[in-house]
Design a protein around this motif. Structure first.
Motif, mmCIF file in Angstrom:
data_model
loop_
_atom_site.group_PDB
_atom_site.id
_atom_site.type_symbol
_atom_site.label_atom_id
_atom_site.label_comp_id
_atom_site.label_asym_id
_atom_site.label_seq_id
_atom_site.Cartn_x
_atom_site.Cartn_y
_atom_site.Cartn_z
ATOM 1 N N ALA A 1 0.844 -42.159 7.149
ATOM 2 C CA ALA A 1 0.609 -43.606 6.972
ATOM 3 C C ALA A 1 -0.772 -43.980 7.512
ATOM 4 O O ALA A 1 -1.492 -44.788 6.924
ATOM 5 C CB ALA A 1 1.703 -44.402 7.680
ATOM 6 N N VAL A 2 -1.153 -43.357 8.640
ATOM 7 C CA VAL A 2 -2.490 -43.599 9.202
ATOM 8 C C VAL A 2 -3.547 -43.128 8.210
ATOM 9 O O VAL A 2 -4.536 -43.827 7.943
ATOM 10 C CB VAL A 2 -2.636 -42.879 10.574
ATOM 11 C CG1 VAL A 2 -4.096 -42.812 11.006
ATOM 12 C CG2 VAL A 2 -1.799 -43.586 11.637
ATOM 13 N N ALA A 3 -3.327 -41.953 7.634
ATOM 14 C CA ALA A 3 -4.300 -41.408 6.669
ATOM 15 C C ALA A 3 -4.473 -42.372 5.496
ATOM 16 O O ALA A 3 -5.601 -42.632 5.049
ATOM 17 C CB ALA A 3 -3.837 -40.032 6.182
ATOM 18 N N THR B 1 -3.455 -33.946 17.252
ATOM 19 C CA THR B 1 -3.381 -35.070 16.301
ATOM 20 C C THR B 1 -4.675 -35.217 15.482
ATOM 21 O O THR B 1 -4.624 -35.616 14.325
ATOM 22 C CB THR B 1 -3.067 -36.406 17.013
ATOM 23 O OG1 THR B 1 -3.907 -36.520 18.167
ATOM 24 C CG2 THR B 1 -1.608 -36.482 17.437
ATOM 25 N N SER B 2 -5.827 -34.839 16.083
ATOM 26 C CA SER B 2 -7.085 -34.921 15.312
ATOM 27 C C SER B 2 -7.044 -33.963 14.129
ATOM 28 O O SER B 2 -7.382 -34.345 12.999
ATOM 29 C CB SER B 2 -8.298 -34.508 16.160
ATOM 30 O OG SER B 2 -8.360 -35.253 17.311
ATOM 31 N N GLY B 3 -6.643 -32.729 14.399
ATOM 32 C CA GLY B 3 -6.571 -31.735 13.324
ATOM 33 C C GLY B 3 -5.556 -32.157 12.266
ATOM 34 O O GLY B 3 -5.817 -32.069 11.057
ATOM 35 N N LEU B 4 -4.399 -32.656 12.723
ATOM 36 C CA LEU B 4 -3.359 -33.058 11.763
ATOM 37 C C LEU B 4 -3.819 -34.225 10.892
ATOM 38 O O LEU B 4 -3.566 -34.249 9.685
ATOM 39 C CB LEU B 4 -2.065 -33.437 12.510
ATOM 40 C CG LEU B 4 -1.298 -32.265 13.134
ATOM 41 C CD1 LEU B 4 -0.141 -32.785 13.993
ATOM 42 C CD2 LEU B 4 -0.772 -31.312 12.051
ATOM 43 N N LEU B 5 -4.530 -35.184 11.492
ATOM 44 C CA LEU B 5 -5.002 -36.311 10.680
ATOM 45 C C LEU B 5 -6.048 -35.836 9.668
ATOM 46 O O LEU B 5 -6.035 -36.268 8.506
ATOM 47 C CB LEU B 5 -5.572 -37.432 11.566
ATOM 48 C CG LEU B 5 -6.092 -38.639 10.776
ATOM 49 C CD1 LEU B 5 -4.992 -39.277 9.915
ATOM 50 C CD2 LEU B 5 -6.681 -39.698 11.710
ATOM 51 N N ALA B 6 -6.933 -34.927 10.091
ATOM 52 C CA ALA B 6 -7.935 -34.412 9.138
ATOM 53 C C ALA B 6 -7.227 -33.715 7.971
ATOM 54 O O ALA B 6 -7.596 -33.904 6.797
ATOM 55 C CB ALA B 6 -8.900 -33.461 9.848
ATOM 56 N N ILE B 7 -6.180 -32.954 8.271
ATOM 57 C CA ILE B 7 -5.426 -32.272 7.213
ATOM 58 C C ILE B 7 -4.771 -33.303 6.285
ATOM 59 O O ILE B 7 -4.841 -33.213 5.054
ATOM 60 C CB ILE B 7 -4.344 -31.341 7.823
ATOM 61 C CG1 ILE B 7 -5.018 -30.158 8.526
ATOM 62 C CG2 ILE B 7 -3.370 -30.848 6.744
ATOM 63 C CD1 ILE B 7 -4.055 -29.267 9.328
ATOM 64 N N ALA B 8 -4.145 -34.331 6.901
ATOM 65 C CA ALA B 8 -3.452 -35.354 6.095
ATOM 66 C C ALA B 8 -4.455 -36.119 5.218
ATOM 67 O O ALA B 8 -4.147 -36.475 4.077
ATOM 68 C CB ALA B 8 -2.699 -36.317 7.010
ATOM 69 N N LEU B 9 -5.658 -36.358 5.734
ATOM 70 C CA LEU B 9 -6.684 -37.049 4.948
ATOM 71 C C LEU B 9 -7.131 -36.167 3.781
ATOM 72 O O LEU B 9 -7.228 -36.619 2.628
ATOM 73 C CB LEU B 9 -7.881 -37.417 5.835
ATOM 74 C CG LEU B 9 -7.670 -38.626 6.744
ATOM 75 C CD1 LEU B 9 -8.736 -38.697 7.833
ATOM 76 C CD2 LEU B 9 -7.685 -39.928 5.930
ATOM 77 N N GLN B 10 -7.396 -34.899 4.079
ATOM 78 C CA GLN B 10 -7.825 -33.986 3.007
ATOM 79 C C GLN B 10 -6.762 -33.906 1.910
ATOM 80 O O GLN B 10 -7.086 -33.850 0.720
ATOM 81 C CB GLN B 10 -8.096 -32.590 3.588
ATOM 82 C CG GLN B 10 -9.357 -32.540 4.465
ATOM 83 C CD GLN B 10 -9.462 -31.246 5.269
ATOM 84 O OE1 GLN B 10 -8.617 -30.364 5.174
ATOM 85 N NE2 GLN B 10 -10.522 -31.137 6.064
ATOM 86 N N ALA B 11 -5.492 -33.949 2.337
ATOM 87 C CA ALA B 11 -4.389 -33.826 1.368
ATOM 88 C C ALA B 11 -4.349 -34.988 0.387
ATOM 89 O O ALA B 11 -3.788 -34.866 -0.702
ATOM 90 C CB ALA B 11 -3.056 -33.715 2.112
ATOM 91 N N ILE B 12 -4.936 -36.144 0.775
ATOM 92 C CA ILE B 12 -4.956 -37.280 -0.177
ATOM 93 C C ILE B 12 -6.378 -37.495 -0.721
ATOM 94 O O ILE B 12 -6.752 -38.589 -1.145
ATOM 95 C CB ILE B 12 -4.388 -38.580 0.447
ATOM 96 C CG1 ILE B 12 -5.090 -38.936 1.772
ATOM 97 C CG2 ILE B 12 -2.885 -38.475 0.649
ATOM 98 C CD1 ILE B 12 -4.706 -40.308 2.328
ATOM 99 N N GLY B 13 -7.168 -36.431 -0.662
ATOM 100 C CA GLY B 13 -8.473 -36.452 -1.317
ATOM 101 C C GLY B 13 -9.589 -37.099 -0.523
ATOM 102 O O GLY B 13 -10.631 -37.441 -1.074
ATOM 103 N N VAL B 14 -9.390 -37.272 0.782
ATOM 104 C CA VAL B 14 -10.470 -37.839 1.599
ATOM 105 C C VAL B 14 -11.201 -36.691 2.292
ATOM 106 O O VAL B 14 -10.577 -35.818 2.903
ATOM 107 C CB VAL B 14 -9.923 -38.824 2.661
ATOM 108 C CG1 VAL B 14 -11.049 -39.369 3.531
ATOM 109 C CG2 VAL B 14 -9.162 -39.953 1.997
ATOM 110 N N ASN B 15 -12.514 -36.711 2.177
ATOM 111 C CA ASN B 15 -13.354 -35.706 2.804
ATOM 112 C C ASN B 15 -13.363 -35.991 4.314
ATOM 113 O O ASN B 15 -13.972 -36.962 4.748
ATOM 114 C CB ASN B 15 -14.752 -35.880 2.192
ATOM 115 C CG ASN B 15 -15.672 -34.752 2.507
ATOM 116 O OD1 ASN B 15 -15.275 -33.787 3.160
ATOM 117 N ND2 ASN B 15 -16.912 -34.869 2.048
ATOM 118 N N ALA B 16 -12.661 -35.179 5.093
ATOM 119 C CA ALA B 16 -12.540 -35.486 6.524
ATOM 120 C C ALA B 16 -12.829 -34.261 7.369
ATOM 121 O O ALA B 16 -12.572 -33.123 6.956
ATOM 122 C CB ALA B 16 -11.126 -35.974 6.821
#
Ligand code: ADP
Ligand code: ASP
Ligand code: MG
Length: 419
Positions: A21-23, A77-92
């Motif tokens: 949801a944050v992503a 949590t930083s790594g997990l958020l970067a993964i979650a962002l990448q998964a929805i097409g955000v370059n993170a």
């Protein structure tokens, strides 16, 4: 296009569903054309768990190693958020505190941020990446990981916002703004559209943990525009630039008509009361009490000294952080000969309740209204302290919620039923 920092607290990051949801929320801001750095906390409860491990391993743990352990929650949590962002097409991309780096002093477990190197951060943002930064972490001059004290991710976010000259620092949390008092205690608390830096600083320092005190001081010094808002809203929530939360602003941004006499009420159950009886009533005896406590780095808060009644001795009562009580007792007992006191009495079943507002600079009677209201409800006041914009009283811990509620009503802060 704006440069913004988005900070998400522990409950907002508690579990993969919430991180998703944050992503999504970060993506909305990035898709709107903003340059975004995200600062994250560890999952709710994780830092407590890690602190518990340190204590279990040894009561006398080395703070350098404590920092290695407790900083880990934010790395995850930083790594997990970067993964979650990448998964929805955000370059993170994530950047640990030591990688940027966020320079701090060497006060392990309660380090202060000095400067933040923005070279890697600027490059990341210029490349169109969302930079994900763990809150709470820094790097000391000795090249070791530091942490910033509990609740320190707020300070990380404000420091990153200042360093990257962000247009706004949005602090997303589990309430939708700063309220007249903790809305979990007083359901009729009202959300404030704006609160001044000075009042927020005072509220935070007397227990309103919605923002870490240092983060407010830093925002005030660096003129960072800070907004507190909810991360628990759906996809149709208003965008952050419409300012749906509470803005922390300079005093000049608040109209006189909006101003209440009292802005907010806070409480703090983390104080302990110490009374030294039979302290001799002579010059230097008070200094003999507080000097060794200062040397031991113990912050004394409220102080009262009774008038001597001809006996040549007096009682001195003061409060210290409950976590420092054992050290305070040890320090005072060691200095017993120099001070010369009868008994040392201590009590942790106390709470400090404070009313805060810049309005009290120009209006008399705030303190007396507080004492009358508490007196009418049979709440006994054990100590008092004041500043230009604050009055605090020490009461029995069991009466905290009642005191906050009756004061909230007495100062006219309750939301109307219809609201
Ligand atoms: P986070 O994990 O997002 O950093 P915190 O738990 O540190 O969140 O801070 C948010 C909490 O602060 C709220 O859940 C609320 O109970 C508490 N709080 C205390 N005083 C206030 C206040 N005046 N206004 C809003 N929240 C407050
Ligand atoms: N995780 C740290 C804490 O619980 C820092 C923070 O969340 O602000 O204190
Ligand atoms: Mg917090």
């Amino acid at each position: 296009m704006a440069r913004i920092v988005m900070k998400f607290g522990g409950t907002s990051m508690a579990g993969i569903e919430r991180i998703r949801a944050v992503a999504a929320r970060v993506k909305r801001e990035a898709d709107a054309g903003n340059e975004v750095a995200v600062v994250v906390s560890a999952m709710a409860g994780e830092t407590d768990r890690l602190v518990g491990f340190c204590r279990e391993a040894s009561a006398l743990y080395d703070p350098r190693e404590y920092d290695v352990v407790v900083s880990a929650g934010e790395q995850i949590t930083s790594g997990l958020l970067a993964i979650a962002l990448q998964a929805i097409g955000v370059n993170a991309r994530s950047w640990m505190g030591w990688q940027l780096p966020i320079h701090t002093d060497t006060a392990y477990a309660k380090a202060r941020i000095g400067t933040i190197d923005t070279v890697a951060l600027d490059r990341s943002l210029a490349a169109g990446e969302v930079a994900v930064i763990p809150g709470f972490q820094g790097l000391s001059g000795d090249g070791r990981v530091t942490t910033l004290g509990r609740g320190g991710s707020d300070t990380s976010a404000v420091a990153v916002a200042a360093a990257m000259k962000a247009d706004r620092c949005d602090i997303y949390t589990d309430v939708d703004g700063v309220y007249t008092t903790d809305p979990r205690i007083v359901p009729r608390a009202r959300k404030l559209a704006k609160v001044t830096y000075e009042e927020m600083l005072e509220l935070a320092s007397v227990g309103a943990k919605v923002l870490q005190t240092r983060s407010v001081g830093l925002a005030m010094k660096e003129k960072v525009r800070v907004q507190v808002l909810s991360s628990f809203t759906g996809e149709d929530a208003p965008m952050a630039d419409t300012l749906p939360g509470t803005m922390i602003v300079g005093e000049e941004e608040i109209d006189d008509v909006e101003r209440q006499l009292i802005t907010g009420i806070a409480h703090d159950k983390n104080e302990a009361k110490i009374t030294l009886t039979g302290v001799s009533d002579r010059p230097g005896s008070v200094a003999a009490i507080f000097e060794p406590l200062a040397t031991a780095n113990i912050n004394v808060d409220m102080i009262i000294q009774n008038i001597a009644h001809g006996s040549g001795s007096t009682d001195v009562t003061f409060t210290v952080p409950a976590a420092d009580l054992a050290r305070s007792i040890e320090t005072l007992n060691q200095a017993r000969d120099a001070i010369g006191f009868g008994e040392l009495i201590h009590d942790t079943r106390v709470a400090k309740v404070s009313v805060v507002g810049v309005g009290m600079r120009s209006h008399a009677g705030v303190a007396s209204a507080m004492f009358t209201t508490l007196g009418q409800r049979g709440i006994n006041i054990q100590a008092i302290s004041t500043s230009e914009i604050k009055v605090s009283v020490l009461i029995h811990e069991d009466e905290t919620e009642l005191a906050v509620r009756v004061l909230h009503t007495a100062y006219g802060l309750d939301a109307s039923e219809a609201a």
